[in-house]
Design an enzyme around this catalytic site. Structure first.
Site, PDB file in Angstrom:
ATOM      1  N   GLU A 168       4.461   3.103   4.072  1.00 37.62           N
ATOM      2  CA  GLU A 168       5.351   2.386   4.981  1.00 37.62           C
ATOM      3  C   GLU A 168       6.786   2.883   4.844  1.00 37.62           C
ATOM      4  OE1 GLU A 168       1.879  -0.296   4.425  1.00 37.62           O
ATOM      5  OE2 GLU A 168       3.450   0.119   2.936  1.00 37.62           O
ATOM      6  N   THR A 169       7.552   2.646   5.912  1.00 37.63           N
ATOM      7  CA  THR A 169       8.989   2.883   5.945  1.00 37.63           C
ATOM      8  C   THR A 169       9.629   1.636   6.549  1.00 37.63           C
ATOM      9  OG1 THR A 169       8.712   5.271   6.217  1.00 37.63           O
ATOM     10  CG2 THR A 169      10.814   4.343   6.907  1.00 37.63           C
TER      11      THR A 169
END
Length: 289
Positions: free
Chosen positions: A49-50
């Site tokens: 994830e970001t």
């Protein structure tokens, strides 16, 4: 045309050792980044994830946090909140951050010993999965799946996973079969279209757990640490009278060992859970758009 510059930080989450745990990229000021650019950046970083931090809709809260995996935006996730809380620690009021997210408000406690988040929703459970079907996705047999506490079940505290207990030996040899994941996901759609995250866990002691998470249809073949799966696991175990505090290890087989501290408790609206751990800064830089 002059490129727009946006600062990012990467941190390793649920570890005290750089290059362990689960890596995360955080954009502390994402104002001016479009939805499409957020998704493109998440794919470019190629991490689980970001996160992208925006001003809150309610000024009583700290920020609005958007979470993207390689393919889509997520309503909630564990290690992105822990890591983002660590990066934004200087914005905390009395050690508390409040993040607005699709799944609800996430409370983040920043302390010297680590960062802890409370999942935004109480435990909910849904569809069950046949043990043989689950086992076939990860190269195991139905006999490797332990049904005494609970069978494979869709569980969520803001983000849903199929949670299943397996033998400790089976956990170590599980390996995802992408073709089988795709075949099963065509018929078993309770987790959403083209989404089949499997979270396998095993006991290492009364309050010691080990887990692995496979979600190849979302671009994550295996995840080093999955806080949003660990919270429904802790809540589920608490609802079954199995305890209220746990230490969970994940990422061992990937060479990125992670340690997650879990707690669960019952309140008026159901069983709630939290997950916490340590973080380490790794990289800082700018993205050019």
């Amino acid at each position: 045309m002059t490129a727009r510059r946006f600062r990012f930080v990467t941190v390793d989450v649920f570890t005290e050792t750089r290059f362990g745990g689960n890596p995360l990229a955080v954009f502390p000021d994402a104002r001016g980044i479009s939805d499409a650019e957020m998704q493109a950046l998440a794919a470019e970083f190629n991490l689980s994830e970001t996160t992208f931090v925006l001003p809150p809709d309610d000024p009583a809260n700290t920020a609005r946090v958007r979470i993207f995996n390689r393919k889509a935006e997520m309503p909630f996730a564990g290690h992105p909140n822990v890591g983002t809380g660590f990066v934004l620690a200087d914005r905390a009021r009395d050690g508390l951050l409040r993040f607005e997210e699709i799944a609800g408000l996430v409370h983040v406690r920043v302390e010297e010993g680590g960062t802890t988040i409370e999942a935004p929703q109480p435990l909910s459970t849904g569809a069950t999965m046949d043990a043989a079907t689950l086992a076939s996705c990860v190269g195991l047999s139905a006999a490797d799946v332990l049904p005494d506490r609970h069978g494979p079940v869709l569980a969520s505290c803001g983000n849903s996973f199929v949670v299943a207990e397996v033998t400790p030996e089976a956990l170590g040899r599980a390996a995802p079969d992408l073709a089988r994941f795709r075949a099963v996901a065509r018929d078993w759609t309770a987790a959403g279209p083209e989404r089949l995250p499997l979270y396998l866990w095993a006991r290492e002691g009364r309050d010691a757990l080990r887990a692995r998470m496979f979600s190849p249809l979302s671009g994550t073949i295996e995840d080093p640490a999955t806080g949003s799966a660990a919270t429904p696991l802790a809540a589920l175990l608490h609802s079954l009278g199995e305890g209220d505090r746990f230490t969970l290890r994940q990422g061992v087989e990937m060479g990125r060992p992670s340690t997650l501290r879990l707690a669960a408790w019952r309140v008026e609206d159901g069983v709630r859970a939290s997950v916490g751990g340590s973080c380490v800064r790794v990289l800082e830089g700018e993205a050019l758009l």
